[in-house]
Write an enzyme that holds these catalytic residues in place. Structure first.
Site: not given
Ligand code: NOJ
Ligand code: CA
Length: 567
Positions: A130, A232, A290, A352-353
Site C-alpha cells: 500500500d 492510496d 484507490e 477496511h473503509d
Molecule cells: C484511503 C484509505 O483506504 C483510508 O483507510 C485512509 O484513511 C485514507 N485513504 C487516508 O490515507
C-alpha cells in the site's frame, strides 16, 4: 473504438441480438492474454493488524500473514494487498506513514517482509504494497524538517500557504475527515494543507526532490519482492493553483472529488511515471488504484488516455453500492464492461473503509444467501476482483454492542468509525478466534464461535466452500477466465442476467435473484435459438435443475449455468 460508440452498440437491445455469441462491444478481446495476470486476478486485501498475530501481543503481523499463506493458496487467490505496515503514529492506522521504507516493529522486520514475499512467491501468490502517496505522517522526518523553518530545503516538499488577509486559513476548503484542510503552524506563521487528518500533511508533488524520493520508495519495495502497489487516494495529488473558495462549503455536500481538490491533470503525469516504474520491474508488476470517480467516463480516464497510467483503478461506482437493486447493478455492470474500452474493471464491495458486504447488503434474515449473490456477481464478471479478509467465511461487521465497552488500552490511541469492519479474522471458534494467544487489539466478534475457518473449511455447503468453488471456476473455466461479457435481459426487474463466452462459443450464464421472493424469468439477448445443453455449474440453493426456456430462481437464488451455443 471510442467510448460513445461502445455505449451505443452495447445499449441497443437489437444490437444484443445481433452480437450474441460473437465477442461483444467492450469485450472484443479476451480478458487475459496470459501475460498479464492482473487482468482477471483475485486480489485478497489483508489488514495485517487483524489477520493473524504470531507473537501473542494481540496485534496481527507479517509473520502471521506468512503462517496463513497455505490457507490463501488453498482458497485460490492470485495476490494479496497488505494495508500499511510501516512505522506510523497510527493517527489513521498506518495511513500516516513516518518511514516509507521501514516495517513498524509491531508488524515485524524487513527480514520478516522478505520471508513473506519469498514464501508467497513459492505458492504463486504476489504481494502488493500500500503506497500512501498523497500525504505522510506529520511525524515523518521530511515533514519535521519542512516545518522547521520557511527556508528549510524540504519546506517545499509539503503544501504551505500564507494566511488569508484576515489571518485565517488560505481557503474555506474542508477536509475529508472533517474540519478545515488547513493547519496553522505557529512557529513559521503559515498554514499547511491536509485533505485528510491534520496529522496527514499532503506532500507537494510539484517538487522534484519529493518526486524523486517517492519514486525511490517504489523502487525499494519492487527490489524487495513487491509485485506492485495499491495506490492510496490517487485523485488528490494536486490542488487548483488559484486556490478558489468553495461556494458550497456550508451546504453539507461532500467535500471529496471537488474540481479544486482532485483530478487535476498534473496528477496524470505522476501516475504515468509510476506506471513506467512498475512496467520496468520484473514480473508484470501492477498499480491498483484507490481512484474513486463520480462517473464511468472519469473512471476510464484513470487508466490513462493511452492506458498508460493505473492498470487497475478500483470501481467505486460498483463498490460503494449497498442496496441490492437489480436495475442499478445491471447499469453499473454494463457500464464497467462496455464503457472502459475493454480495459479490466475492478470489482469489490468490502474493504477496511467499507462496511462488510455480509452486513451492508444483508436484510437480517437472508444474509448468507445475499452474500452468495454479491460474491457470485463480483467473481463472475470480466475483470479483476478484490476480496477482503474474512469475506470468504461470511464475516460480519463487529456489532456496536461488542465494541462499545472495549477499552482502547495502550495499544490503541484512537477509536475509529471503521473499527467494525476491521475486527480480527475468525480462524477458530475459541474466544480469541484463533487470531491471538494474547489480548486482541480489537474484539474478536462473538460470531466467531460459529462463523470461522475451522468450521467451514471441511463443510462443502459452507460460505468458504462457495468462495473456493467460485475461485476455482474462475481459474479453470475458459469462459469465466478469459471470456467476453454478454449482457442479457432477464425480463424481470429483480433479476440480473449476463453470460461469459469463450472463443469456441462455450459459456456460462449467470442468473442473480436480488429479491426475497422466488422469480421466474425470460432471458433475451441470445442470438438465434436458446442453447439446449445447459448444465448447472454452481447454484444457491444447491440444485442441478435448469430449464433455459423458463428459468426460475429461489429467493436470493444464484445459478451459474454452463452451455454451448448453437450457431
Ligand atoms: C484511503 C484509505 O483506504 C483510508 O483507510 C485512509 O484513511 C485514507 N485513504 C487516508 O490515507
Ligand atoms: Ca503480533
Amino acid at each position: 473504438m471510442t467510448i460513445s460508440r461502445l455505449s451505443r452498440i452495447a445499449l441497443g437491445a437489437s444490437a444484443f441480438a445481433a452480437l450474441a455469441f460473437a465477442p461483444v462491444a467492450g469485450s472484443a478481446k479476451p480478458a487475459r492474454d496470459h501475460q498479464s495476470w492482473w487482468k482477471s486476478a483475485v486480489i485478497y486485501e489483508i489488514y495485517p493488524r487483524s489477520f493473524q498475530d504470531s507473537n501473542g501481543d494481540g496485534i496481527g503481523d507479517l509473520n502471521g500473514v506468512t503462517q496463513r499463506l497455505d490457507y490463501l493458496q488453498k482458497l485460490g487467490v492470485d495476490a494479496i494487498w497488505l494495508t500499511p505496515f510501516f512505522p506510523s503514529p497510527n493517527a489513521d492506522f498506518g495511513y500516516d506513514v513516518a518511514d516509507y521504507t521501514g516495517v513498524a516493529p509491531e508488524y515485524g522486520t524487513m527480514q520478516d517482509w522478505d520471508r513473506l514475499t519469498r514464501e508467497a512467491r513459492k505458492r504463486g501468490i504476489r504481494v502488493l504494497v500500500d503506497f500512501v502517496l498523497n500525504h505522510s505522517s506529520d511525524q515523518h522526518p521530511w515533514f519535521k524538517e519542512s516545518r522547521s523553518s520557511r527556508t528549510n530545503p524540504k519546506r517545499d516538499w509539503y503544501v504551505w500557504r500564507d494566511p488569508a488577509p484576515d489571518g485565517g486559513p488560505p481557503t474555506n476548503w474542508q477536509s475529508i475527515f472533517g474540519g478545515s484542510t488547513w493547519e496553522y503552524d505557529k512557529a513559521t506563521h503559515q498554514y499547511y494543507y491536509h485533505i485528510f487528518l491534520p496529522q496527514q500533511p499532503d506532500v507537494n508533488w510539484a517538487n522534484p526532490g519529493l518526486k524523486r524520493a517517492m519514486y525511490d520508495v517504489m523502487r525499494f519495495w519492487l527490489r524487495h519482492g513487491a509485485s506492485g502497489f495499491r495506490l492510496d487516494a490517487t485523485p488528490y495529488l494536486f490542488e487548483d493553483p488559484n486556490w478558489p473558495n468553495d461556494p458550497e462549503v456550508k451546504s453539507g455536500r461532500p467535500v471529496w472529488l471537488k474540481p479544486y481538490n482532485s483530478g487535476l491533470p498534473a496528477g496524470n503525469a505522476i501516475l504515468r511515471d509510476m506506471r513506467r516504474i512498475v512496467d520496468k520491474a520484473p514480473g508484470d508488476a501492477v498499480l491498483l488504484g484507490e481512484s474513486s470517480t463520480a462517473t464511468i467516463e472519469d473512471l476510464r480516464k484513470v487508466y490513462g488516455a493511452k492506458s498508460d497510467e493505473i492498470n487497475l483503478p478500483m470501481n467505486f461506482l460498483y463498490g460503494n453500492l449497498t442496496k441490492l437493486d437489480a436495475p442499478t447493478f445491471k447499469k453499473q455492470i454494463d457500464d464497467a464492461q462496455m464503457k472502459l474500452d475493454g480495459l479490466p474493471p475492478v470489482f469489490f464491495f468490502s474493504s477496511h473503509d467499507h462496511s462488510r458486504q455480509w452486513t451492508s447488503f444483508g436484510d437480517g434474515v437472508h444474509n448468507d444467501a445475499i452474500a452468495r449473490v454479491t460474491s457470485a456477481m463480483t467473481l463472475t464478471l470480466r475483470g479483476t476482483a478484490l476480496l477482503y479478509y474474512g469475506e470468504e467465511i461470511g464475516m460480519a461487521d463487529l456489532p456496536k454492542e461488542e465494541l462499545q465497552h472495549f477499552p482502547l488500552g495502550p495499544k490503541r490511541k484512537v477509536a475509529d468509525n471503521r473499527d467494525p469492519e476491521r475486527s480480527p479474522m475468525q480462524w477458530t471458534g475459541d474466544a480469541s478466534g484463533g487470531f491471538t494467544t494474547g489480548a486482541p487489539w480489537l474484539p474478536v466478534a462473538s460470531a466467531a464461535r460459529t462463523v470461522n475457518v475451522a468450521a467451514q473449511i471441511r463443510d462443502p455447503a459452507s460460505m468458504y466452500a462457495w468462495y473456493a468453488r467460485l475461485l476455482q471456476l474462475r481459474r479453470t473455466n475458459a469462459a469465466l477466465r478469459d471470456g467476453a461479457y454478454l449482457p442479457l435481459e432477464s425480463g424481470n426487474p429483480d433479476v440480473v442476467a449476463y453470460a461469459r463466452i469463450d472463443a469456441e462459443g462455450r459459456g456460462v450464464l449467470v442468473l442473480l435473484n436480488m429479491s426475497a421472493a422466488p422469480q421466474s424469468l425470460s432471458i433475451s439477448g441470445w442470438r438465434g435459438r436458446l442453447p439446449q445443453d445447459a448444465s448447472v455449474l454452481l447454484a444457491s440453493p444447491a440444485t442441478d435443475k435448469i430449464d433455459l426456456q423458463a428459468p426460475a430462481l429461489e429467493p436470493y437464488g444464484v445459478q451459474l449455468v454452463q452451455f454451448t451455443s448453437r450457431r
